[in-house]
Design an enzyme around this catalytic site. Structure first.
Site, PDB file in Angstrom:
ATOM      1  N   ASP A  21       0.854  -1.183   0.000  1.00 48.85           N
ATOM      2  CA  ASP A  21       0.000   0.000   0.000  1.00 48.85           C
ATOM      3  C   ASP A  21       0.894   1.239   0.000  1.00 48.85           C
ATOM      4  O   ASP A  21       1.845   1.326   0.779  1.00 48.85           O
ATOM      5  CB  ASP A  21      -0.896   0.006   1.240  1.00 48.85           C
ATOM      6  CG  ASP A  21      -1.893   1.144   1.225  1.00 48.85           C
ATOM      7  OD1 ASP A  21      -2.866   1.064   0.452  1.00 48.85           O
ATOM      8  OD2 ASP A  21      -1.699   2.120   1.976  1.00 48.85           O
ATOM      9  N   ILE A  22       0.589   2.185  -0.885  1.00 45.16           N
ATOM     10  CA  ILE A  22       1.359   3.422  -0.953  1.00 45.16           C
ATOM     11  C   ILE A  22       0.985   4.287   0.247  1.00 45.16           C
ATOM     12  O   ILE A  22      -0.197   4.533   0.505  1.00 45.16           O
ATOM     13  CB  ILE A  22       1.077   4.180  -2.265  1.00 45.16           C
ATOM     14  CG1 ILE A  22       1.378   3.291  -3.471  1.00 45.16           C
ATOM     15  CG2 ILE A  22       1.894   5.475  -2.328  1.00 45.16           C
ATOM     16  CD1 ILE A  22       0.862   3.839  -4.793  1.00 45.16           C
ATOM     17  N   GLU A  64      -4.790   2.162  -4.173  1.00 45.72           N
ATOM     18  CA  GLU A  64      -3.331   2.292  -4.185  1.00 45.72           C
ATOM     19  C   GLU A  64      -2.654   1.050  -3.612  1.00 45.72           C
ATOM     20  O   GLU A  64      -1.538   1.104  -3.117  1.00 45.72           O
ATOM     21  CB  GLU A  64      -2.901   3.547  -3.420  1.00 45.72           C
ATOM     22  CG  GLU A  64      -3.106   3.514  -1.928  1.00 45.72           C
ATOM     23  CD  GLU A  64      -4.495   3.965  -1.469  1.00 45.72           C
ATOM     24  OE1 GLU A  64      -4.663   4.090  -0.254  1.00 45.72           O
ATOM     25  OE2 GLU A  64      -5.394   4.179  -2.294  1.00 45.72           O
TER      26      GLU A  64
END
Length: 154
Positions: A21-22, A64
C-alpha cells in the site's frame, strides 16, 4: 491466486503473498492532483514488475494497493523481494507534471504453509493484517504475518 494456492497444496509447495500500500496516497492526490497520482501508480507498477521473477504475478488490488503472488517461495524469501520493493520505492524520484515527488510504501507478507493458511482468503487476510501492522508501526517498511499479530488486533 486460486490456481497457485491449489497447486501449492497439491504438491506441498510454498506460496507467498506480498500486499503493498502506498503511504499517504490520498495526500498525493489531494495536493498534486490525480494525474500525478496516476503517474505514481504507473511508476510503482514498474518498480514492482522489475523487482520480481517472471513466474511471479503482480496485480493492482485496489486504489493504491498492489499484490504479488510468489509461487514456490517461502515467506522469508518473499521478504527479501518485499524489502527490495520498499527500498526502491523510497529511493525513486517520481516525475510528475508538478515536479519530482518521493513516496514510500508499506508491505505485509504471509506464506503458505508457514502461517497456518487453509484458503487463498487466509493468505490475503494475513498479508493484509501484516500490512496494517506496518502502517501502524511507522510506514515505509515490510512486516511479516505472525500469530502474535492476530492477538494484537483482537
Amino acid at each position: 491466486l486460486e490456481k497457485e494456492f491449489s497447486r501449492a497444496r497439491r504438491f506441498n509447495l510454498s506460496l507467498s503473498l506480498i500486499m503493498l500500500d502506498i503511504d499517504h496516497f490520498k495526500a498525493v492526490n489531494d495536493t498534486y492532483g490525480h494525474q500525478s497520482g496516476d503517474s505514481i501508480l504507473k511508476g510503482i507498477s514498474g518498480i514492482v514488475k522489475r523487482s520480481i521473477r517472471e513466474i511471479d504475478t503482480p496485480a493492482r488490488y485496489g486504489g493504491e494497493e498492489f499484490v504479488v503472488i510468489l509461487p514456490e517461495t517461502p515467506k522469508l524469501s518473499a521478504t527479501v523481494v518485499a524489502e527490495r520493493i520498499v527500498s526502491t520505492i523510497r529511493e525513486h524520484h517520481f516525475e510528475t507534471e508538478k515536479g519530482i515527488l518521493r513516496v514510500t510504501a508499506s508491505i505485509g507478507v504471509s506464506g503458505y504453509p508457514e502461517d497456518d493458511i487453509n484458503t487463498r482468503l487466509d493468505l490475503i487476510s494475513k498479508s493484509d493484517l501484516a500490512l496494517y501492522h506496518a502502517k501502524r508501526t511507522g510506514r515505509d517498511r515490510t512486516c511479516l504475518y505472525s500469530k502474535e499479530l492476530e492477538e494484537e488486533f483482537k
